[in-house]
Design an enzyme around this catalytic site. Structure first.
Site, PDB file in Angstrom:
ATOM      1  N   GLU A 201       1.059   5.712   0.735  1.00  0.00           N
ATOM      2  CA  GLU A 201       0.444   6.895   1.361  1.00  0.00           C
ATOM      3  C   GLU A 201       0.662   8.137   0.492  1.00  0.00           C
ATOM      4  O   GLU A 201       1.775   8.372   0.002  1.00  0.00           O
ATOM      5  CB  GLU A 201       1.073   7.142   2.742  1.00  0.00           C
ATOM      6  CG  GLU A 201       0.488   8.364   3.445  1.00  0.00           C
ATOM      7  CD  GLU A 201       1.213   8.676   4.746  1.00  0.00           C
ATOM      8  OE1 GLU A 201       1.025   7.926   5.720  1.00  0.00           O
ATOM      9  OE2 GLU A 201       1.965   9.672   4.786  1.00  0.00           O
TER      10      GLU A 201
ATOM     11  N   ASP B 281      -1.867  15.637  16.106  1.00  0.00           N
ATOM     12  CA  ASP B 281      -0.957  16.390  16.984  1.00  0.00           C
ATOM     13  C   ASP B 281      -1.433  17.824  17.067  1.00  0.00           C
ATOM     14  O   ASP B 281      -2.150  18.292  16.179  1.00  0.00           O
ATOM     15  CB  ASP B 281       0.463  16.342  16.415  1.00  0.00           C
ATOM     16  CG  ASP B 281       1.077  14.958  16.574  1.00  0.00           C
ATOM     17  OD1 ASP B 281       0.902  14.357  17.650  1.00  0.00           O
ATOM     18  OD2 ASP B 281       1.715  14.490  15.617  1.00  0.00           O
TER      19      ASP B 281
ATOM     20  N   PHE C 236      12.667  14.390   8.332  1.00  0.00           N
ATOM     21  CA  PHE C 236      12.202  13.183   9.018  1.00  0.00           C
ATOM     22  C   PHE C 236      12.186  13.419  10.529  1.00  0.00           C
ATOM     23  O   PHE C 236      11.267  13.018  11.225  1.00  0.00           O
ATOM     24  CB  PHE C 236      13.111  11.993   8.722  1.00  0.00           C
ATOM     25  CG  PHE C 236      13.023  11.511   7.310  1.00  0.00           C
ATOM     26  CD1 PHE C 236      11.895  11.756   6.554  1.00  0.00           C
ATOM     27  CD2 PHE C 236      14.049  10.789   6.739  1.00  0.00           C
ATOM     28  CE1 PHE C 236      11.801  11.312   5.245  1.00  0.00           C
ATOM     29  CE2 PHE C 236      13.970  10.337   5.435  1.00  0.00           C
ATOM     30  CZ  PHE C 236      12.847  10.609   4.688  1.00  0.00           C
TER      31      PHE C 236
ATOM     32  N   HIS D 173       3.710  -0.667   3.892  1.00  0.00           N
ATOM     33  CA  HIS D 173       3.004   0.570   3.547  1.00  0.00           C
ATOM     34  C   HIS D 173       4.071   1.616   3.216  1.00  0.00           C
ATOM     35  O   HIS D 173       4.858   2.002   4.090  1.00  0.00           O
ATOM     36  CB  HIS D 173       2.156   1.020   4.741  1.00  0.00           C
ATOM     37  CG  HIS D 173       1.279   2.192   4.437  1.00  0.00           C
ATOM     38  ND1 HIS D 173       0.316   2.188   3.447  1.00  0.00           N
ATOM     39  CD2 HIS D 173       1.196   3.425   5.008  1.00  0.00           C
ATOM     40  CE1 HIS D 173      -0.311   3.351   3.424  1.00  0.00           C
ATOM     41  NE2 HIS D 173       0.206   4.124   4.356  1.00  0.00           N
TER      42      HIS D 173
ATOM     43  N   SER E 260       0.855  -1.198   0.000  1.00  0.00           N
ATOM     44  CA  SER E 260       0.000   0.000   0.000  1.00  0.00           C
ATOM     45  C   SER E 260       0.887   1.243   0.000  1.00  0.00           C
ATOM     46  O   SER E 260       2.089   1.157   0.273  1.00  0.00           O
ATOM     47  CB  SER E 260      -0.927  -0.026   1.218  1.00  0.00           C
ATOM     48  OG  SER E 260      -0.174  -0.212   2.399  1.00  0.00           O
TER      49      SER E 260
HETATM   50  P1  FAD Z   1      -3.383   7.780  20.853  1.00  0.00           P
HETATM   51  O1  FAD Z   1      -3.524   6.335  20.575  1.00  0.00           O
HETATM   52  O2  FAD Z   1      -4.480   8.502  21.528  1.00  0.00           O
HETATM   53  O3  FAD Z   1      -2.052   7.940  21.741  1.00  0.00           O
HETATM   54  C1  FAD Z   1      -1.524   9.231  22.079  1.00  0.00           C
HETATM   55  C2  FAD Z   1      -0.822   9.112  23.437  1.00  0.00           C
HETATM   56  O4  FAD Z   1      -1.820   8.961  24.454  1.00  0.00           O
HETATM   57  C3  FAD Z   1       0.093   7.897  23.559  1.00  0.00           C
HETATM   58  O5  FAD Z   1       1.204   8.250  24.362  1.00  0.00           O
HETATM   59  C4  FAD Z   1      -0.776   6.886  24.284  1.00  0.00           C
HETATM   60  O6  FAD Z   1      -0.012   5.910  24.995  1.00  0.00           O
HETATM   61  C5  FAD Z   1      -1.557   7.791  25.209  1.00  0.00           C
HETATM   62  N1  FAD Z   1      -2.857   7.220  25.621  1.00  0.00           N
HETATM   63  C6  FAD Z   1      -3.738   6.572  24.827  1.00  0.00           C
HETATM   64  N2  FAD Z   1      -4.829   6.202  25.540  1.00  0.00           N
HETATM   65  C7  FAD Z   1      -4.642   6.627  26.813  1.00  0.00           C
HETATM   66  C8  FAD Z   1      -5.398   6.562  28.011  1.00  0.00           C
HETATM   67  N3  FAD Z   1      -6.586   5.944  28.064  1.00  0.00           N
HETATM   68  N4  FAD Z   1      -4.885   7.139  29.137  1.00  0.00           N
HETATM   69  C9  FAD Z   1      -3.675   7.756  29.122  1.00  0.00           C
HETATM   70  N5  FAD Z   1      -2.907   7.840  27.991  1.00  0.00           N
HETATM   71  C10 FAD Z   1      -3.378   7.288  26.859  1.00  0.00           C
HETATM   72  N6  FAD Z   1      -1.609  13.005  12.019  1.00  0.00           N
HETATM   73  C11 FAD Z   1      -2.465  13.808  11.344  1.00  0.00           C
HETATM   74  O7  FAD Z   1      -2.809  14.884  11.853  1.00  0.00           O
HETATM   75  N7  FAD Z   1      -2.954  13.480  10.112  1.00  0.00           N
HETATM   76  C12 FAD Z   1      -2.616  12.316   9.510  1.00  0.00           C
HETATM   77  O8  FAD Z   1      -3.064  12.028   8.400  1.00  0.00           O
HETATM   78  C13 FAD Z   1      -1.724  11.426  10.184  1.00  0.00           C
HETATM   79  N8  FAD Z   1      -1.383  10.245   9.648  1.00  0.00           N
HETATM   80  C14 FAD Z   1      -0.613   9.353  10.374  1.00  0.00           C
HETATM   81  C15 FAD Z   1      -0.364   8.086   9.857  1.00  0.00           C
HETATM   82  C16 FAD Z   1       0.391   7.162  10.580  1.00  0.00           C
HETATM   83  C17 FAD Z   1       0.651   5.788   9.998  1.00  0.00           C
HETATM   84  C18 FAD Z   1       0.922   7.521  11.853  1.00  0.00           C
HETATM   85  C19 FAD Z   1       1.759   6.540  12.628  1.00  0.00           C
HETATM   86  C20 FAD Z   1       0.681   8.792  12.367  1.00  0.00           C
HETATM   87  C21 FAD Z   1      -0.091   9.712  11.643  1.00  0.00           C
HETATM   88  N9  FAD Z   1      -0.400  10.982  12.141  1.00  0.00           N
HETATM   89  C22 FAD Z   1      -1.231  11.821  11.462  1.00  0.00           C
HETATM   90  C23 FAD Z   1       0.229  11.457  13.378  1.00  0.00           C
HETATM   91  C24 FAD Z   1      -0.592  11.062  14.608  1.00  0.00           C
HETATM   92  O9  FAD Z   1      -1.839  11.729  14.634  1.00  0.00           O
HETATM   93  C25 FAD Z   1       0.235  11.463  15.817  1.00  0.00           C
HETATM   94  O10 FAD Z   1       1.440  10.713  15.810  1.00  0.00           O
HETATM   95  C26 FAD Z   1      -0.474  11.293  17.119  1.00  0.00           C
HETATM   96  O11 FAD Z   1       0.359  11.778  18.156  1.00  0.00           O
HETATM   97  C27 FAD Z   1      -0.718   9.814  17.327  1.00  0.00           C
HETATM   98  O12 FAD Z   1      -1.810   9.621  17.921  1.00  0.00           O
HETATM   99  P2  FAD Z   1      -2.525   8.220  18.114  1.00  0.00           P
HETATM  100  O13 FAD Z   1      -3.612   8.168  17.165  1.00  0.00           O
HETATM  101  O14 FAD Z   1      -1.556   7.108  18.171  1.00  0.00           O
HETATM  102  O15 FAD Z   1      -3.033   8.597  19.582  1.00  0.00           O
END
Ligand code: FAD
Length: 301
Positions: free
Chosen positions: A23, A115, A225, A275, A21
């Site tokens: 991106e 973020d 990066f 990916h 896949s």
């Molecule tokens: P979460 O899973 O919520 O985790 C965030 C933090 O909170 C972690 O430290 C986790 O351990 C902690 N946490 C989770 N649940 C709890 C809880 N219940 N209590 C306490 N702590 C908790 N960003 C964009 O804006 N747009 C994009 O298109 C985009 N694409 C991405 C694609 C990929 C493949 C990746 C890996 C990242 C991408 N990102 C994108 C970046 C991403 O949004 C950020 O890296 C964000 O910080 C990651 O969030 P998450 O979804 O893993 O959050």
């Protein structure tokens, strides 16, 4: 690619065999849009399992993600995975976006927390009517319709996680909320991926984790990066790319060779797919893919 080791198939939305896949991100103007569509057509020839479209990353808008994913669904043979980031949105807005995804023929969502805008490392403040963590967005997507759901995984652990135990605990909870698979942040050491995968498995979670391959073919990309992720960049690779700073052909060869070796090892270790991050310029990703396929078919002989 079936010559490689075991990979999960049960419940994996991208079918049996390691998935391939790519991106992309929505283009900022018409010229880039034309180049993006040329790139998409090149990738389409490989019949990838899916192409993903980022959301809000790099200044793009929600409309840009919906429109690009809609066109991919309507005008190509490829299946778009639309990213959705919770940051800055109320739950009502998130539900509205999901309704638009469904109307646009999008069946696959990568659910992310996102973020803080401006400074990705700045303090995280949830929208007052929004969600705090990605697992809550997964729940919203699950309620919203019949989407497959992907989530983010971090081979070097999420930069905001206090320690590995809490990182794995939260990742597993996010998978159990309804994720079908995960895609990793970029990384450059295969051991980091394997360690994450093994920790997740040891916690009793079998959600397939697709490694993201970021081709590093230009020394000037390295600082970008570092900005985009906290991925540790191998010093040796950095030195080799630095030495080829004024020789783009050689730098391309070095980056492709490095990523190909990584990709082959990941598949041999049983990764469910690859990916490729393209930054909308898939040449390096396509070269890596061809090299990996070549190695797989000679393994099979
Ligand atoms: P979460 O899973 O919520 O985790 C965030 C933090 O909170 C972690 O430290 C986790 O351990 C902690 N946490 C989770 N649940 C709890 C809880 N219940 N209590 C306490 N702590 C908790 N960003 C964009 O804006 N747009 C994009 O298109 C985009 N694409 C991405 C694609 C990929 C493949 C990746 C890996 C990242 C991408 N990102 C994108 C970046 C991403 O949004 C950020 O890296 C964000 O910080 C990651 O969030 P998450 O979804 O893993 O959050």
């Amino acid at each position: 690619m079936t010559a490689h080791g075991p990979h999960p198939t049960a419940g994996y939305p991208w079918g049996p065999g390691p998935s391939v896949s790519f991106e992309f991100f929505p283009a900022a103007d018409e010229r880039r849009e034309r180049a993006l569509w040329q790139a998409l057509r090149q990738v389409e020839e490989l019949s990838p399992a899916f192409v993903s479209v980022t959301y809000g990353a790099g200044g793009s808008t929600r409309t840009g993600t919906i429109e690009l994913a809609r066109r991919i669904a309507a005008e190509t043979s490829m299946r778009p995975v639309a990213h959705l980031a919770a940051v800055g949105h109320s739950t009502a807005e998130l539900r509205d976006t999901l309704a638009r995804y469904a109307d646009a023929g999008i069946r696959d969502v990568l659910a992310l927390r996102g973020d803080p805008p401006g400074d990705p490392r700045g303090p995280w403040t949830p929208h007052p009517q929004g969600v705090e963590y990605a697992y809550q967005l997964v729940e919203i997507v699950k309620e919203a319709g019949d989407f497959t759901i992907g989530v983010a995984a971090f081979p070097e652990r999420h930069p905001r996680s206090a320690d590995w135990d809490s990182d794995i605990e939260h990742f597993v909870a996010k998978c159990r909320a309804g994720a079908d698979y995960a895609v990793t942040q970029m990384f450059f050491h295969v051991e980091d991926y394997l360690r994450l995968r093994d920790r997740v498995a040891a916690a009793g979670c079998d959600t397939p984790i697709i490694p993201e391959i970021m081709p590093a073919t230009d020394v000037r990309q390295i600082s970008r990066f570092a900005e985009l992720s906290d991925a540790a960049f191998p010093e040796d690779l950095a030195h080799r790319l630095e030495a080829a700073r004024d020789n783009p052909g050689e730098a391309h060869r070095i980056g492709v060779e490095f990523a190909t070796a990584m990709a082959e090892r990941l598949l041999a270790e049983g990764a469910p797919g690859l990916h490729y991050c393209t930054l909308n310029r898939p040449r390096a990703a396509l070269d890596i893919h061809r090299a990996v396929m070549g190695a797989a078919s000679s393994d099979a002989r």
